[in-house]
Scaffold this motif. Structure first.
Motif, PDB file in Angstrom:
ATOM      1  N   ALA A 119      21.192  35.805  50.736  1.00  0.00           N
ATOM      2  CA  ALA A 119      21.218  34.810  49.656  1.00  0.00           C
ATOM      3  C   ALA A 119      20.896  35.459  48.314  1.00  0.00           C
ATOM      4  O   ALA A 119      21.574  35.207  47.312  1.00  0.00           O
ATOM      5  CB  ALA A 119      20.237  33.677  49.964  1.00  0.00           C
ATOM      6  N   ILE A 120      19.892  36.312  48.289  1.00  0.00           N
ATOM      7  CA  ILE A 120      19.515  36.986  47.033  1.00  0.00           C
ATOM      8  C   ILE A 120      20.633  37.921  46.587  1.00  0.00           C
ATOM      9  O   ILE A 120      20.969  37.981  45.404  1.00  0.00           O
ATOM     10  CB  ILE A 120      18.170  37.728  47.192  1.00  0.00           C
ATOM     11  N   ASP A 121      21.238  38.644  47.523  1.00  0.00           N
ATOM     12  CA  ASP A 121      22.350  39.532  47.171  1.00  0.00           C
ATOM     13  C   ASP A 121      23.541  38.738  46.632  1.00  0.00           C
ATOM     14  O   ASP A 121      24.189  39.145  45.666  1.00  0.00           O
ATOM     15  CB  ASP A 121      22.774  40.382  48.368  1.00  0.00           C
ATOM     16  N   VAL A 122      23.826  37.593  47.242  1.00  0.00           N
ATOM     17  CA  VAL A 122      24.918  36.735  46.768  1.00  0.00           C
ATOM     18  C   VAL A 122      24.648  36.312  45.329  1.00  0.00           C
ATOM     19  O   VAL A 122      25.519  36.417  44.456  1.00  0.00           O
ATOM     20  CB  VAL A 122      25.092  35.503  47.693  1.00  0.00           C
ATOM     21  N   ALA A 153      31.324  35.553  44.059  1.00  0.00           N
ATOM     22  CA  ALA A 153      31.645  36.126  42.752  1.00  0.00           C
ATOM     23  C   ALA A 153      32.862  35.424  42.151  1.00  0.00           C
ATOM     24  O   ALA A 153      32.884  35.107  40.964  1.00  0.00           O
ATOM     25  CB  ALA A 153      31.890  37.628  42.870  1.00  0.00           C
ATOM     26  N   VAL A 154      33.858  35.161  42.977  1.00  0.00           N
ATOM     27  CA  VAL A 154      35.042  34.429  42.507  1.00  0.00           C
ATOM     28  C   VAL A 154      34.622  33.043  42.042  1.00  0.00           C
ATOM     29  O   VAL A 154      35.056  32.570  40.986  1.00  0.00           O
ATOM     30  CB  VAL A 154      36.120  34.327  43.615  1.00  0.00           C
ATOM     31  N   TRP A 155      33.783  32.381  42.817  1.00  0.00           N
ATOM     32  CA  TRP A 155      33.308  31.037  42.477  1.00  0.00           C
ATOM     33  C   TRP A 155      32.671  31.044  41.097  1.00  0.00           C
ATOM     34  O   TRP A 155      32.893  30.142  40.290  1.00  0.00           O
ATOM     35  CB  TRP A 155      32.327  30.582  43.547  1.00  0.00           C
ATOM     36  N   MET A 156      31.893  32.083  40.824  1.00  0.00           N
ATOM     37  CA  MET A 156      31.246  32.193  39.512  1.00  0.00           C
ATOM     38  C   MET A 156      32.284  32.382  38.410  1.00  0.00           C
ATOM     39  O   MET A 156      32.206  31.756  37.357  1.00  0.00           O
ATOM     40  CB  MET A 156      30.257  33.360  39.498  1.00  0.00           C
ATOM     41  N   VAL A 157      33.260  33.223  38.646  1.00  0.00           N
ATOM     42  CA  VAL A 157      34.311  33.461  37.640  1.00  0.00           C
ATOM     43  C   VAL A 157      35.080  32.168  37.368  1.00  0.00           C
ATOM     44  O   VAL A 157      35.422  31.869  36.224  1.00  0.00           O
ATOM     45  CB  VAL A 157      35.242  34.609  38.089  1.00  0.00           C
ATOM     46  N   VAL A 158      35.316  31.384  38.408  1.00  0.00           N
ATOM     47  CA  VAL A 158      36.053  30.122  38.268  1.00  0.00           C
ATOM     48  C   VAL A 158      35.213  29.077  37.524  1.00  0.00           C
ATOM     49  O   VAL A 158      35.761  28.172  36.903  1.00  0.00           O
ATOM     50  CB  VAL A 158      36.475  29.604  39.660  1.00  0.00           C
ATOM     51  N   ALA A 159      33.900  29.217  37.530  1.00  0.00           N
ATOM     52  CA  ALA A 159      33.000  28.206  36.971  1.00  0.00           C
ATOM     53  C   ALA A 159      33.266  27.892  35.504  1.00  0.00           C
ATOM     54  O   ALA A 159      33.101  26.752  35.080  1.00  0.00           O
ATOM     55  CB  ALA A 159      31.547  28.635  37.148  1.00  0.00           C
ATOM     56  N   ASP A 160      33.669  28.883  34.724  1.00  0.00           N
ATOM     57  CA  ASP A 160      33.897  28.594  33.303  1.00  0.00           C
ATOM     58  C   ASP A 160      35.352  28.260  32.997  1.00  0.00           C
ATOM     59  O   ASP A 160      35.733  28.078  31.849  1.00  0.00           O
ATOM     60  CB  ASP A 160      33.384  29.723  32.406  1.00  0.00           C
ATOM     61  N   GLY A 161      36.160  28.168  34.033  1.00  0.00           N
ATOM     62  CA  GLY A 161      37.525  27.698  33.855  1.00  0.00           C
ATOM     63  C   GLY A 161      38.573  28.743  33.550  1.00  0.00           C
ATOM     64  O   GLY A 161      39.760  28.451  33.559  1.00  0.00           O
ATOM     65  N   HIS A 162      38.157  29.956  33.271  1.00  0.00           N
ATOM     66  CA  HIS A 162      39.129  31.018  32.988  1.00  0.00           C
ATOM     67  C   HIS A 162      38.540  32.374  33.349  1.00  0.00           C
ATOM     68  O   HIS A 162      37.331  32.566  33.289  1.00  0.00           O
ATOM     69  CB  HIS A 162      39.546  30.988  31.516  1.00  0.00           C
ATOM     70  N   ALA A 163      39.412  33.288  33.752  1.00  0.00           N
ATOM     71  CA  ALA A 163      38.978  34.631  34.144  1.00  0.00           C
ATOM     72  C   ALA A 163      39.367  35.622  33.050  1.00  0.00           C
ATOM     73  O   ALA A 163      40.550  35.855  32.806  1.00  0.00           O
ATOM     74  CB  ALA A 163      39.606  35.031  35.466  1.00  0.00           C
ATOM     75  N   GLU A 164      38.382  36.158  32.385  1.00  0.00           N
ATOM     76  CA  GLU A 164      38.616  37.172  31.361  1.00  0.00           C
ATOM     77  C   GLU A 164      38.953  38.502  32.034  1.00  0.00           C
ATOM     78  O   GLU A 164      38.712  38.689  33.228  1.00  0.00           O
ATOM     79  CB  GLU A 164      37.367  37.334  30.489  1.00  0.00           C
ATOM     80  N   GLN A 165      39.478  39.422  31.267  1.00  0.00           N
ATOM     81  CA  GLN A 165      39.879  40.725  31.801  1.00  0.00           C
ATOM     82  C   GLN A 165      38.719  41.437  32.488  1.00  0.00           C
ATOM     83  O   GLN A 165      38.884  41.997  33.575  1.00  0.00           O
ATOM     84  CB  GLN A 165      40.451  41.595  30.687  1.00  0.00           C
ATOM     85  N   ASN A 166      37.524  41.398  31.890  1.00  0.00           N
ATOM     86  CA  ASN A 166      36.360  42.064  32.496  1.00  0.00           C
ATOM     87  C   ASN A 166      35.975  41.418  33.826  1.00  0.00           C
ATOM     88  O   ASN A 166      35.546  42.097  34.756  1.00  0.00           O
ATOM     89  CB  ASN A 166      35.161  42.022  31.548  1.00  0.00           C
TER      90      ASN A 166
END
Length: 152
Positions: free
Chosen positions: A15-18, A78-91
C-alpha cells in the motif's frame, strides 16, 4: 456510503509503495492539481492508510520480485493518478512508459490496466451517482487482483 468490504485488501508495505508511486506520478508534470490530491487521498483511504506522511524515498517500490499482480497494481495506480486531472502531459506519459519497462509490464497488460484505470473513474453506483473515489480505487484494486470477480 461504503462498507468495510470496499477497502482494498493489500499488505501495508505494498500500500505504501502504491501511494509512493502515485505521488511520483502526481508530481511528474510539475503541477499538482486538486483532482490529483483528491485521488491520492482517496487511494490512501481505500488502502486503509487514511492520511499519513508520504515517505521521501521507497527504493524498493519497483522491485521485480513481487508477484505480477502487485506490479500490475503499482502500474494501474500510477495510471489512475495520471487520469485524475483529466489529461496526461508528456512527462506523465514518459513516467508511465518508464514504469512499464521497470515493472516489466507487457504492452497488452499495459493497455488493459490503462483501460481499467480509466473505467474506474466512470463507475456509477446503483443510485445513479458517481462512486466515491475511494470506492472507485478499491474497485480498481479488486479488478487488478481478481479480474474474474471484479465489478469493472
Amino acid at each position: 456510503m461504503s462498507s468495510r468490504l470496499s477497502f482494498a485488501p493489500v499488505a501495508p508495505e505494498l500500500a505504501i509503495d502504491v501511494l509512493y508511486v502515485m505521488s511520483t506520478a502526481m508530481h511528474a508534470d510539475g503541477v499538482v492539481e486538486a483532482g490529483e490530491r483528491k485521488a491520492l487521498d482517496a487511494a490512501a483511504r481505500a488502502l486503509g492508510l487514511g492520511s499519513f506522511t508520504m515517505p521521501r524515498e521507497r527504493p524498493n517500490a519497483l522491485r521485480l520480485d513481487r508477484p505480477d499482480a502487485e506490479r500490475a497494481l503499482i502500474f494501474a495506480a500510477a495510471v489512475w493518478m495520471v487520469v485524475a486531472d483529466g489529461h496526461a502531459e508528456q512527462n506523465e506519459r514518459a513516467l508511465l512508459m518508464d514504469l512499464t519497462l521497470r515493472l516489466r509490464i507487457s504492452e497488452m497488460d499495459s493497455r488493459h490496466l490503462v483501460k481499467l484505470a480509466r473505467e474506474s473513474f466512470g463507475v456509477i453506483g446503483q443510485d445513479g451517482h458517481a462512486r466515491d473515489w475511494a470506492v472507485a480505487f478499491s474497485m480498481l484494486v479488486a479488478a487488478v487482483q481478481d479480474p474474474v470477480h471484479s465489478e469493472l
